[in-house]
Motif scaffolding. Sequence first.
Motif, PDB file in Angstrom:
ATOM      1  N   LYS A 236       0.812  -1.222   0.000  1.00 39.00           N
ATOM      2  CA  LYS A 236       0.000   0.000   0.000  1.00 39.00           C
ATOM      3  C   LYS A 236       0.849   1.278   0.000  1.00 39.00           C
ATOM      4  O   LYS A 236       0.303   2.380  -0.107  1.00 39.00           O
ATOM      5  N   ASN A 237       2.181   1.124   0.113  1.00 39.11           N
ATOM      6  CA  ASN A 237       3.049   2.297   0.263  1.00 39.11           C
ATOM      7  C   ASN A 237       4.213   2.336  -0.728  1.00 39.11           C
ATOM      8  O   ASN A 237       5.126   3.145  -0.574  1.00 39.11           O
ATOM      9  N   VAL A 238       4.174   1.492  -1.737  1.00 40.76           N
ATOM     10  CA  VAL A 238       5.296   1.397  -2.683  1.00 40.76           C
ATOM     11  C   VAL A 238       5.452   2.685  -3.488  1.00 40.76           C
ATOM     12  O   VAL A 238       6.553   3.236  -3.599  1.00 40.76           O
ATOM     13  N   ILE A 239       4.376   3.180  -4.070  1.00 38.89           N
ATOM     14  CA  ILE A 239       4.450   4.358  -4.939  1.00 38.89           C
ATOM     15  C   ILE A 239       4.930   5.574  -4.152  1.00 38.89           C
ATOM     16  O   ILE A 239       5.817   6.312  -4.604  1.00 38.89           O
ATOM     17  N   SER A 240       4.360   5.791  -2.974  1.00 35.54           N
ATOM     18  CA  SER A 240       4.743   6.945  -2.167  1.00 35.54           C
ATOM     19  C   SER A 240       6.210   6.877  -1.772  1.00 35.54           C
ATOM     20  O   SER A 240       6.936   7.881  -1.839  1.00 35.54           O
ATOM     21  N   THR A 241       6.673   5.694  -1.386  1.00 32.47           N
ATOM     22  CA  THR A 241       8.071   5.529  -0.986  1.00 32.47           C
ATOM     23  C   THR A 241       9.011   5.802  -2.145  1.00 32.47           C
ATOM     24  O   THR A 241      10.024   6.500  -1.991  1.00 32.47           O
ATOM     25  N   MET A 242       8.689   5.285  -3.315  1.00 31.66           N
ATOM     26  CA  MET A 242       9.546   5.512  -4.484  1.00 31.66           C
ATOM     27  C   MET A 242       9.488   6.972  -4.927  1.00 31.66           C
ATOM     28  O   MET A 242      10.504   7.558  -5.333  1.00 31.66           O
ATOM     29  N   LEU A 243       8.312   7.570  -4.826  1.00 32.34           N
ATOM     30  CA  LEU A 243       8.150   8.959  -5.252  1.00 32.34           C
ATOM     31  C   LEU A 243       8.947   9.908  -4.360  1.00 32.34           C
ATOM     32  O   LEU A 243       9.406  10.958  -4.822  1.00 32.34           O
ATOM     33  N   GLN A 244       9.136   9.553  -3.101  1.00 30.92           N
ATOM     34  CA  GLN A 244       9.942  10.387  -2.210  1.00 30.92           C
ATOM     35  C   GLN A 244      11.366  10.540  -2.761  1.00 30.92           C
ATOM     36  O   GLN A 244      11.957  11.618  -2.685  1.00 30.92           O
ATOM     37  N   SER A 245      11.908   9.480  -3.313  1.00 33.09           N
ATOM     38  CA  SER A 245      13.242   9.565  -3.917  1.00 33.09           C
ATOM     39  C   SER A 245      13.216  10.377  -5.207  1.00 33.09           C
ATOM     40  O   SER A 245      14.096  11.209  -5.447  1.00 33.09           O
ATOM     41  N   PHE A 246      12.208  10.157  -6.030  1.00 30.34           N
ATOM     42  CA  PHE A 246      12.139  10.885  -7.294  1.00 30.34           C
ATOM     43  C   PHE A 246      11.939  12.382  -7.072  1.00 30.34           C
ATOM     44  O   PHE A 246      12.497  13.209  -7.789  1.00 30.34           O
ATOM     45  N   MET A 247      11.151  12.732  -6.066  1.00 26.30           N
ATOM     46  CA  MET A 247      10.940  14.148  -5.787  1.00 26.30           C
ATOM     47  C   MET A 247      12.215  14.819  -5.275  1.00 26.30           C
ATOM     48  O   MET A 247      12.402  16.023  -5.457  1.00 26.30           O
ATOM     49  N   ALA A 248      13.087  14.046  -4.643  1.00 28.09           N
ATOM     50  CA  ALA A 248      14.382  14.608  -4.227  1.00 28.09           C
ATOM     51  C   ALA A 248      15.180  15.046  -5.450  1.00 28.09           C
ATOM     52  O   ALA A 248      15.860  16.088  -5.423  1.00 28.09           O
ATOM     53  N   MET A 249      15.085  14.275  -6.534  1.00 23.42           N
ATOM     54  CA  MET A 249      15.791  14.668  -7.761  1.00 23.42           C
ATOM     55  C   MET A 249      15.254  15.982  -8.302  1.00 23.42           C
ATOM     56  O   MET A 249      16.010  16.796  -8.857  1.00 23.42           O
ATOM     57  N   ILE A 250      13.975  16.209  -8.149  1.00 24.25           N
ATOM     58  CA  ILE A 250      13.349  17.412  -8.687  1.00 24.25           C
ATOM     59  C   ILE A 250      13.632  18.626  -7.795  1.00 24.25           C
ATOM     60  O   ILE A 250      14.168  19.641  -8.249  1.00 24.25           O
ATOM     61  N   ILE A 251      13.285  18.512  -6.521  1.00 19.22           N
ATOM     62  CA  ILE A 251      13.357  19.651  -5.611  1.00 19.22           C
ATOM     63  C   ILE A 251      14.800  20.046  -5.305  1.00 19.22           C
ATOM     64  O   ILE A 251      15.172  21.226  -5.364  1.00 19.22           O
ATOM     65  N   VAL A 252      15.639  19.071  -4.983  1.00 18.97           N
ATOM     66  CA  VAL A 252      17.014  19.387  -4.580  1.00 18.97           C
ATOM     67  C   VAL A 252      17.822  19.919  -5.756  1.00 18.97           C
ATOM     68  O   VAL A 252      18.691  20.780  -5.586  1.00 18.97           O
ATOM     69  N   THR A 253      17.544  19.437  -6.951  1.00 23.12           N
ATOM     70  CA  THR A 253      18.239  19.979  -8.126  1.00 23.12           C
ATOM     71  C   THR A 253      18.030  21.484  -8.230  1.00 23.12           C
ATOM     72  O   THR A 253      18.995  22.261  -8.389  1.00 23.12           O
ATOM     73  N   LEU A 254      16.779  21.915  -8.141  1.00 20.04           N
ATOM     74  CA  LEU A 254      16.483  23.347  -8.254  1.00 20.04           C
ATOM     75  C   LEU A 254      17.042  24.126  -7.066  1.00 20.04           C
ATOM     76  O   LEU A 254      17.588  25.219  -7.229  1.00 20.04           O
ATOM     77  N   LEU A 255      16.907  23.559  -5.877  1.00 21.54           N
ATOM     78  CA  LEU A 255      17.423  24.222  -4.675  1.00 21.54           C
ATOM     79  C   LEU A 255      18.936  24.389  -4.760  1.00 21.54           C
ATOM     80  O   LEU A 255      19.485  25.415  -4.355  1.00 21.54           O
ATOM     81  N   TRP A 256      19.609  23.368  -5.291  1.00 20.43           N
ATOM     82  CA  TRP A 256      21.072  23.406  -5.437  1.00 20.43           C
ATOM     83  C   TRP A 256      21.495  24.533  -6.379  1.00 20.43           C
ATOM     84  O   TRP A 256      22.429  25.281  -6.085  1.00 20.43           O
ATOM     85  N   ILE A 257      20.795  24.642  -7.494  1.00 19.82           N
ATOM     86  CA  ILE A 257      21.124  25.677  -8.480  1.00 19.82           C
ATOM     87  C   ILE A 257      20.904  27.068  -7.893  1.00 19.82           C
ATOM     88  O   ILE A 257      21.740  27.964  -8.040  1.00 19.82           O
ATOM     89  N   VAL A 258      19.783  27.248  -7.206  1.00 17.30           N
ATOM     90  CA  VAL A 258      19.411  28.575  -6.722  1.00 17.30           C
ATOM     91  C   VAL A 258      20.335  29.044  -5.604  1.00 17.30           C
ATOM     92  O   VAL A 258      20.880  30.151  -5.650  1.00 17.30           O
ATOM     93  N   ILE A 259      20.551  28.204  -4.580  1.00 14.11           N
ATOM     94  CA  ILE A 259      21.279  28.696  -3.406  1.00 14.11           C
ATOM     95  C   ILE A 259      22.179  27.681  -2.712  1.00 14.11           C
ATOM     96  O   ILE A 259      23.214  28.056  -2.150  1.00 14.11           O
ATOM     97  N   ALA A 260      21.839  26.397  -2.758  1.00 16.22           N
ATOM     98  CA  ALA A 260      22.542  25.422  -1.922  1.00 16.22           C
ATOM     99  C   ALA A 260      23.990  25.209  -2.353  1.00 16.22           C
ATOM    100  O   ALA A 260      24.857  24.951  -1.508  1.00 16.22           O
TER     101      ALA A 260
END
Length: 438
Positions: free
Chosen positions: A69-93
């Motif tokens: 019941k939690n496979v998609i959410s667990t995998m999506l947490q990793s995929f969203m890290a690729m999206i959010i952290v990439t932009l955060l890294w470029i902007v300021i991190a």
Amino acid sequence: MRKIILSVLLITILLLTFFSNYFLTDNPAPAEAVKFDTGDTAWMIVATALVLIMTPGLGFFYGGMVGKKNVISTMLQSFMAMIIVTLLWIVIAFGLSFGPSIGGIIGNPIPNLFFQGVGTNTSWSLAPTIPFMLFALFQAKFAIITPALITGAFAERIRFWAYLLFMVLFILFVYTPLAHMTWHPDGIFFKMGVLDFAGGTVVHMSAGWAALAGAIFLGKRKVQKVNPARITYVLLGTGLLWFGWFGFNAGSALGSNGLAVQALGTTTVAAAAAGMSWVFLDKILGHKLSAMGACIGVVVGLVAITPAAGFVSIPHGMFIGAFASIVSNLVVRSFHKGKIDDALDVFACHGVGGMVGMLLTGVFASKSINSFVGDNQGLIFGDATLFLNQLTALVVVSIFAFTASYFLFFIVNKITPLRVSEEKEELGLDISQHGEFL
């Protein structure tokens, strides 16, 4: 309120990027043309891609371990890290991590906002043979996977939007200072002589301690023992992680050279020795040889060799992998008997594995392998200086990463609840958080 905040963020990003030429300066060409090494550049492009593939690999690794019941959410947490952290890294991190040092603790992000000054005509001081932008993008992949590692601890019970907020705060207030202190030439750990070849402190220890903080703060799952949804996903994820880890460790040589090959070799044998040790210990303790055990053992070996990969010999790399696997296996068993619900054993594997690797780097680091080690070689060569430096950094990082992460969980929970309701936990995060299911 959330819709308003997201709308404002989206509009702000669109406006800032559209009008960026009005407030950001162009990257000036150097007075003399910089001649980069084409072999080093080609290898680092490949290594950057290899490190990125580790994050979806981690998604499969974690996704296969949780309930159906939690496979998609667990995998999506990793995929969203690729999206959010990439932009955060470029902007300021990136600027916070590698910008001009402020007291050896954090970088000044202003010169590198939106990758200002991070071009293809200049280089980083410790990577003179590749373009500065390539170095920055390579480092981005390390930042991406770190918060994704944490997700295994609070699997099956965290609200997705709360996780995204925590991820942003973690990168800004935990990851970037650790990266600066460890890898920036003016960082306090760097100046102390602390050795971390590819992220034992910055990535694995920080993720491990944050995972422990998250598991404690969120409390236990309603149902802790669930059958893994897809052990085949775990096998696939392990393969992708092992494959990508060659970019993680060998790429940290920052060039196509003998040091990269050494890191490749130690990474290979540490993973194999750790996988063997885990399943052998399982059998010694009366358990069957399992696919899950073999996979977890391999990953622990990869974690443990990360800080040492470019500093130790092949036999010592084997020892580090095998020893870390035994220690982590025993810690996993002790946690299962305790009161802390670290769902996928992130602290026991990444936190403990990273700490074992850091300490054993202080035991086995040799200047015959890497001249950067200098005269303060490992404890086994008769000098305790490096070992004590490693131990000091381990204590400081552990206290900082756990305390700061727990505080961030507290702050996020005040802004928006971290944990789903019992009804939504029972329903499963795939349906309750995303409206999707297998």
